[in-house]
Design a protein around this motif. Sequence first.
Motif, short mmCIF file in Angstrom:
data_model
loop_
_atom_site.label_atom_id
_atom_site.label_comp_id
_atom_site.label_asym_id
_atom_site.label_seq_id
_atom_site.Cartn_x
_atom_site.Cartn_y
_atom_site.Cartn_z
N ARG A 1 0.84 -1.20 0.00
CA ARG A 1 0.00 0.00 0.00
C ARG A 1 0.87 1.24 0.00
NH1 ARG A 1 -5.23 -2.51 2.56
NH2 ARG A 1 -4.26 -2.84 4.56
N VAL B 1 -5.90 7.38 -2.98
CA VAL B 1 -5.38 6.28 -2.16
C VAL B 1 -6.47 5.73 -1.24
CG1 VAL B 1 -3.75 5.67 -0.35
CG2 VAL B 1 -3.00 7.07 -2.27
N ALA B 2 -7.18 6.61 -0.62
CA ALA B 2 -8.24 6.17 0.28
C ALA B 2 -9.29 5.38 -0.49
CB ALA B 2 -8.88 7.36 0.98
N MET B 3 -9.62 5.88 -1.66
CA MET B 3 -10.62 5.21 -2.48
C MET B 3 -10.18 3.78 -2.82
SD MET B 3 -13.24 6.88 -3.38
CE MET B 3 -12.78 8.56 -3.79
N ALA C 1 -7.98 1.93 -1.37
CA ALA C 1 -7.94 1.10 -0.16
C ALA C 1 -9.36 0.69 0.22
CB ALA C 1 -7.27 1.86 0.97
N GLY C 2 -10.28 1.61 0.12
CA GLY C 2 -11.65 1.31 0.48
C GLY C 2 -12.23 0.22 -0.40
N LEU C 3 -12.01 0.35 -1.69
CA LEU C 3 -12.56 -0.68 -2.58
C LEU C 3 -11.92 -2.04 -2.29
CD1 LEU C 3 -12.90 1.18 -5.98
CD2 LEU C 3 -14.54 0.89 -4.12
N CYS D 1 -10.69 -3.08 0.46
CA CYS D 1 -11.19 -3.53 1.76
C CYS D 1 -12.61 -4.06 1.64
CB CYS D 1 -11.13 -2.34 2.71
SG CYS D 1 -11.35 -2.77 4.41
N LEU D 2 -13.48 -3.28 1.03
CA LEU D 2 -14.87 -3.70 0.88
C LEU D 2 -14.97 -4.88 -0.07
CD1 LEU D 2 -16.31 -0.10 0.64
CD2 LEU D 2 -16.75 -1.72 2.49
#
Lengths: 215, 215, 215, 215
Positions: free
Chosen positions: A119, A153-155, A157-159, A161-162
């Motif tokens: 990451r 980056v957050a996006m 990581a979110g995808l 993760c989800l």
Amino acid sequence: MAKQERAIRTRNALVGAAAELFDRDGFESASLATISARAGVSSGALHFHFASKVALLDAVVTEAGERLRWITRQRDTHALQVLIDASHDLVRSLAQDVVLRAGFGLSSHSGRGGVRDLRGEWQSWVEVTAEQAAREEMLSPDVATRDLTTAVVAMAAGLECLGGQDRRWLERATLTRVWTLLLRCVAGPAAEELFVAAGRGGSGPAPYEVSMAAR
Amino acid sequence: MAKQERAIRTRNALVGAAAELFDRDGFESASLATISARAGVSSGALHFHFASKVALLDAVVTEAGERLRWITRQRDTHALQVLIDASHDLVRSLAQDVVLRAGFGLSSHSGRGGVRDLRGEWQSWVEVTAEQAAREEMLSPDVATRDLTTAVVAMAAGLECLGGQDRRWLERATLTRVWTLLLRCVAGPAAEELFVAAGRGGSGPAPYEVSMAAR
Amino acid sequence: MAKQERAIRTRNALVGAAAELFDRDGFESASLATISARAGVSSGALHFHFASKVALLDAVVTEAGERLRWITRQRDTHALQVLIDASHDLVRSLAQDVVLRAGFGLSSHSGRGGVRDLRGEWQSWVEVTAEQAAREEMLSPDVATRDLTTAVVAMAAGLECLGGQDRRWLERATLTRVWTLLLRCVAGPAAEELFVAAGRGGSGPAPYEVSMAAR
Amino acid sequence: MAKQERAIRTRNALVGAAAELFDRDGFESASLATISARAGVSSGALHFHFASKVALLDAVVTEAGERLRWITRQRDTHALQVLIDASHDLVRSLAQDVVLRAGFGLSSHSGRGGVRDLRGEWQSWVEVTAEQAAREEMLSPDVATRDLTTAVVAMAAGLECLGGQDRRWLERATLTRVWTLLLRCVAGPAAEELFVAAGRGGSGPAPYEVSMAAR
DNA sequence: ACCCCCGGGACCTCCCGTTTAT
DNA sequence: ATAAACGGGAGGTCCCGGGGGT
């Protein structure tokens, strides 16, 4: 050298099986017995190739690193579109490639030692690419590069993760929706004419999968 | 009834210790022995209150659900601002409250059974609130409600996920940066005057922490 | 024949490394991997020379048997002095020669099979030599030959055993002290003039070490 | 307290079984599974009482230390006779009591930590008792106390060591033979009238066995 | 009602001593 | 003589009951 070939095949089978089970059950829940069984080899063979469980994890992460590096390779387009394409490649690979998925999700476990943080690598690449986009003057002047980096980056990581629980988060349409939104704020009203939120890559598998991973 | 009181205190200590260790080591890695030791009780006491390890996990998740429900409580402002405020509350609580963090991150493990999926709850709430914002005509007409939902949920999940390793992702400034970007496209050019990207909550702990969690 | 030479050198290195590790860690604790590593050969090579771990042990014991046989060789003095000298040789070799030490201490392990029992060999030799001394009328008439044998064998075993942990038990002075005591009762008051409790051998290494073990 | 009683019984069974197998197979060869099976309890019970294999070893050694201390307790006779009696007690116990035998033989293994060295304890006691005998003027003036100590300690170690393979070395007659020899050199010609080489203890088990070990 | 001592097995990771293909 | 693979346990630990105390 035929021996060597078989060894490589065994090693790959082991890494693949490990990635699958690490991804499905988590690192600690996945047992070496299950992994070696799924790879079709004995537990002794596993130990021959990987001294310990974390060595196996490291191999998965390293292998995933190769995939990631392919995704973030050089491309000959505007930096912002490169960002879009790469993020689509990443998400698509996350959906199709267990090794990348497992390596990405578990790169934290191996953090003790010098193992790479995937990451972190991704974030660094997004940073430099976003700055490149800024230099190309493709970003609205009132958009801080750092804000874009954070969001992307957050996006991702979110995808990721989800997507671990509901694979639909990794569909192309999902990321496209987000880019549609983002493009308008970062690239101004003319965004839709210049950039393709859905990415320019084909709808097939990521190139790495096709060319390299086929052995 | 003194007995009851002590039992409750024991139970809470157990849930707290479990949340801490689940968060730090993961569900399977955390051992009941360690948990009961940290809670200062015997392993027998643990089993008196929780029949099994997953029962303990469920308690953590349920407790985290209470926190989440407080965050997504009714508020008397425009729906879009409510969305902003709640996401800030969520991220702040994620940074401060192990129980919420552990419950959020592990709500998948208990998924087999009927235990609640916290991320799902959060997503549902975001959906209805975004729709409410649309009804209030606070969104640009060319913004699909679903796109906003996707972006917000992915964003929150990403911050939670990344925050697990680097706490800086959970700082207020990080989320503010993302909202700054999003507000411009979803709420039109006047966004900055109507909405506060940094959230309207105080900078202190989330209310739940103060009023309820004080035992 | 160069091949043969190298094979012999490899074999010797293996036996030496095995003796060292058997002596230090015990038979079961010492791993073949460690042994082959210390010998500087591959584990495959080890199995080429020795079919199994016990075969390696047997080789060590057999080699130690050679040493022991050198110590108990014929000598041209009074039998009682021969006994003294040989016991000194034995203890000195025990201190200097890992192979003998390991073989002596571990000769019990291989006992299941037909492998020689070194302590038994030593005992037999002490018995016949003590009887020879009796025939030479060097023992006090009221000393049973069997008593002397028992004392000498027990003494040697004790020094070997204690020397495993504290090397000082294997110093020449230690055994000399015991012989000083014994001589007085077994050989009468004139013992000190006839026999040398400290042994007649030089203070250097045992002959076997010099002549044979030099490869 | 019924629980406690059972726990103690379980613990003792474990120590006993461990001593037996450590003595028979050696420390590393003896497996915990075999030990717990022979003790008639589960491996979980074993782990409840002893955290690790070396903890179990330590318990055996400690228990053997109790036995040894009983053997070297105060007695109301001449020091030299005490030495004789105690050595007989020791050898007899070595023959009859697995715990003492195992503890004595294995006290080196646990040497890493602060665990007691039984042979060292025995040696110390022999030293002070021999000195006491010298003060009582029971030793020939030309006998160095240190020589006597060395001989006695080496002798006992030798018998213990040899007795491990052939139990006949631990018979009373064997040690008596050695003392017969020694007495003449250390106590002069009148030795046979003053001291009993065969020991003064009864021919039954050592007192500790009878009074303490019966639970 | 609340708690803890003691015990039960089921694995899991690691590693060991071995052969098989080459 | 080697690289690769094999199983079989080793020790360790874990998650849990069940029967007594307070």
